[in-house]
Design a protein around this motif. Sequence first.
Motif, PDB file in Angstrom:
ATOM      1  N   PRO A 187       4.339   5.291  -3.623  1.00  0.00           N
ATOM      2  CA  PRO A 187       4.322   5.446  -5.088  1.00  0.00           C
ATOM      3  C   PRO A 187       4.593   4.144  -5.842  1.00  0.00           C
ATOM      4  O   PRO A 187       4.024   3.939  -6.923  1.00  0.00           O
ATOM      5  CB  PRO A 187       5.423   6.481  -5.353  1.00  0.00           C
ATOM      6  CG  PRO A 187       6.285   6.461  -4.137  1.00  0.00           C
ATOM      7  CD  PRO A 187       5.385   6.124  -3.003  1.00  0.00           C
ATOM      8  N   ARG A 190       1.444   2.165  -5.824  1.00  0.00           N
ATOM      9  CA  ARG A 190       0.479   2.773  -6.738  1.00  0.00           C
ATOM     10  C   ARG A 190       0.764   2.389  -8.186  1.00  0.00           C
ATOM     11  O   ARG A 190      -0.144   2.076  -8.954  1.00  0.00           O
ATOM     12  CB  ARG A 190       0.500   4.290  -6.574  1.00  0.00           C
ATOM     13  CG  ARG A 190      -0.201   4.768  -5.312  1.00  0.00           C
ATOM     14  CD  ARG A 190      -0.250   6.275  -5.219  1.00  0.00           C
ATOM     15  NE  ARG A 190      -1.278   6.710  -4.277  1.00  0.00           N
ATOM     16  CZ  ARG A 190      -1.597   7.971  -4.036  1.00  0.00           C
ATOM     17  NH1 ARG A 190      -0.964   8.945  -4.679  1.00  0.00           N
ATOM     18  NH2 ARG A 190      -2.547   8.278  -3.167  1.00  0.00           N
ATOM     19  N   MET A 222      -4.894   9.083  -7.165  1.00  0.00           N
ATOM     20  CA  MET A 222      -3.535   9.052  -7.717  1.00  0.00           C
ATOM     21  C   MET A 222      -3.264  10.220  -8.662  1.00  0.00           C
ATOM     22  O   MET A 222      -2.109  10.505  -8.981  1.00  0.00           O
ATOM     23  CB  MET A 222      -3.310   7.735  -8.462  1.00  0.00           C
ATOM     24  CG  MET A 222      -3.328   6.517  -7.575  1.00  0.00           C
ATOM     25  SD  MET A 222      -3.086   4.989  -8.519  1.00  0.00           S
ATOM     26  CE  MET A 222      -3.484   3.748  -7.274  1.00  0.00           C
ATOM     27  N   ASP A 225      -0.900  12.658  -7.155  1.00  0.00           N
ATOM     28  CA  ASP A 225       0.366  12.134  -6.638  1.00  0.00           C
ATOM     29  C   ASP A 225       1.520  13.067  -7.022  1.00  0.00           C
ATOM     30  O   ASP A 225       1.490  13.723  -8.073  1.00  0.00           O
ATOM     31  CB  ASP A 225       0.621  10.734  -7.191  1.00  0.00           C
ATOM     32  CG  ASP A 225       1.693   9.996  -6.415  1.00  0.00           C
ATOM     33  OD1 ASP A 225       1.343   9.203  -5.524  1.00  0.00           O
ATOM     34  OD2 ASP A 225       2.892  10.234  -6.688  1.00  0.00           O
TER      35      ASP A 225
END
Length: 725
Positions: A187, A190, A222, A225
């Motif tokens: 994360p 990202r 994403m 996510d």
Amino acid sequence: MADALSAIPAAVLRNLSDKLYEKRKNAALEVEGIVKQLTAAGDHDKITAVINLLTHEYTYSPQANHRKGGLIGLAAATVGLSAEAAQHLEQILPPVINSFSDQDSRVRYYACEALYNIAKVVRGEFIFHFNKIFDALCKLSADSDPNVQSAAHLLDRLVKDIVTESDQFSIEEFIPLLRERMNVLNPYVRQFLVGWITVLDSVPDIDMLGFLPDFLDGLFNMLSDSSHEIRQQADSALSEFLQEIKNSPSVDYGRMAEILVQRAASADEFTRWTAITWINEFVKLGGDQLVPYYADILGAILPCIADKEEKIRVVARETNEELRAIKAAPAEGFDVGAILDIARRQLSNEHEATRIESLHWISTLLNRHRQEVLSFLNDIFDTLLKSLSDPSDQVVLLVLEVHAAIAKDQHNFRQLVIFLVQKFRTDHALLERRGALIIRRLCVLLDAERVYRELSKILEGEADLDFASTMVQALNLILLTSSELSDLRDLLKQSLVNAAGKDFFLSLYASWSHSSMAIISLCLLAQAYQHASSVIQSLTEEDINVRFLVQLDKLIHLLETPIFAYLRLQLLEPGRYIWLLKSLYGLLMLLPQQSAAFKILRTRLKTVPSYSFNKESRNPSTLSQDFNNMNMNMNEEEDSSSHNMNMSNNGINFASWLQRFQQKQHQHRLHSKTQARSFSRNISISSKEVKEAEKAEEVRGPTPELNRPPVSRSSRKSGPGQLHL
């Protein structure tokens, strides 16, 4: 090395590796001053020697404090070099970047600090080493130490400032690295990547939109996510790009369409909704660019039409309508075969809405590109036939409309009817559940007389006699009861006075001969009452079976419906319709007296005016007396009219047709006997096999039962209520 040692005092070098930060910092300041002097003197050889010393003896040292000192020393040397630092960056940056992977978090922290100070000095020259620095920052963004992460964020912001100010940044060289990193699941990475995409897109001189296909899939990835913040950032970036697409005169829709099609099938609701929204905009904006991708886009849209989320269904339906409204020709790249294949595959979709829209697409293609669709007929015909078994009536009706559109040509019409009969033959449940619906709808769409003539022609030579009889009975019931076939019934009523009626009557007769009750019904409908009576009289003991009686029961009930109102009214003139009465009495005599049908028909016949049998007698007589009078009148009428039989029967040789009927029924009786013998033989074989097995068992003797306790004498004498072991 000697040059470096001569330039830097030993005490400075010693303090540079001290465990105390203050001593290392003071030593770094000494190094900075020394490098400044060397720079002023233009002695770059000694500067190179100093950098090499700091690199090899310190930053690559196994001692953590040495590595820390080396990093702070390299940063100090860069500051000392000032404007001349660019020519030594190739030496300075590798050991600093290498330290980002150091196992000691404090070393990684000092590496961030060192690179931050180096970047502040060199600024624009930093750009030429951007990919290496970006790669290092990408790794640091996910560092396990929060202090290192914090330092990396500060460095990241500085690097972004430098990039946005520079006119030397190469987006072409950077995109492959970005594309490679977009599939990382961490994360923090990202967030780092989305941040860079957003920053670069904000720079007017950098065309991120032109490279959007390279990282679009990563952004969509994403959206699912687990972190709400990451989903929000990715969505924000995508929204900005979509707005740019709307305002851009030149966009590569094709490559992005491929990505969107895949993402429209995502398990994540938000991803599906975003993808279908983008597809919707692409269909509106893409124009000719999207023509080669229509099939893929349709493949993404159709399943979404039945999505569990209403907002996705709404956008998908709108997109579907937009796509169907676009009229493109095969010459423009419109692949009719590919779109047909997509529609065919979606006919097996579990959702009714998707199957319905698939059929609408096939129908649309037939209307616009008939010849192209017919060239792929072999690929879709079997699937269309299978769809006749669909649990949804609406789907079945649409399938029939498609079939009817295909069957406008005579060849395809015959193929349809042949395949339909084959389908009914292999799927008796379909004939029972949907037979009436299918036949009635086809009659509406394709002309009822044409359909019935073709079905009759095929069934006339049907080898499976049981199926032929069942199929004819079903067709006959549809003919007698369906409102859609009222014109056919009216035509058959004219069989004895009209050439068209006669032709249609005879076209059905041969196949209707597979069922004696169907022939009787056909004759009653055609008002060929004398022939109906002859058919009834020709029935043998073997013909009067359970199936026949069931069919007869249905006919008796049908005689009471509005469809046969004309026949019941004719009973008001029994003298004129003597053969009708004889036919009905014949049917009455075939019915079991205790059956409901017998009571219905007998009640009806009791209402026939008795005085019409004998005009000279005005007194009511019994039913049996009326019947005797009727027989006398019929015999007289038969004798007086035998010479002009052909004229009264519209030229139909009923004797010949009766013979054909009897021959067909003879085939059915032989078939039934053959089946009965085969069934008996199978039973005999089975019985024989059982006896042989029992005999073999006796020869072998009882099978020893292991682990079974011996039967005691007392157990043998146990009573009937006791359990024997």
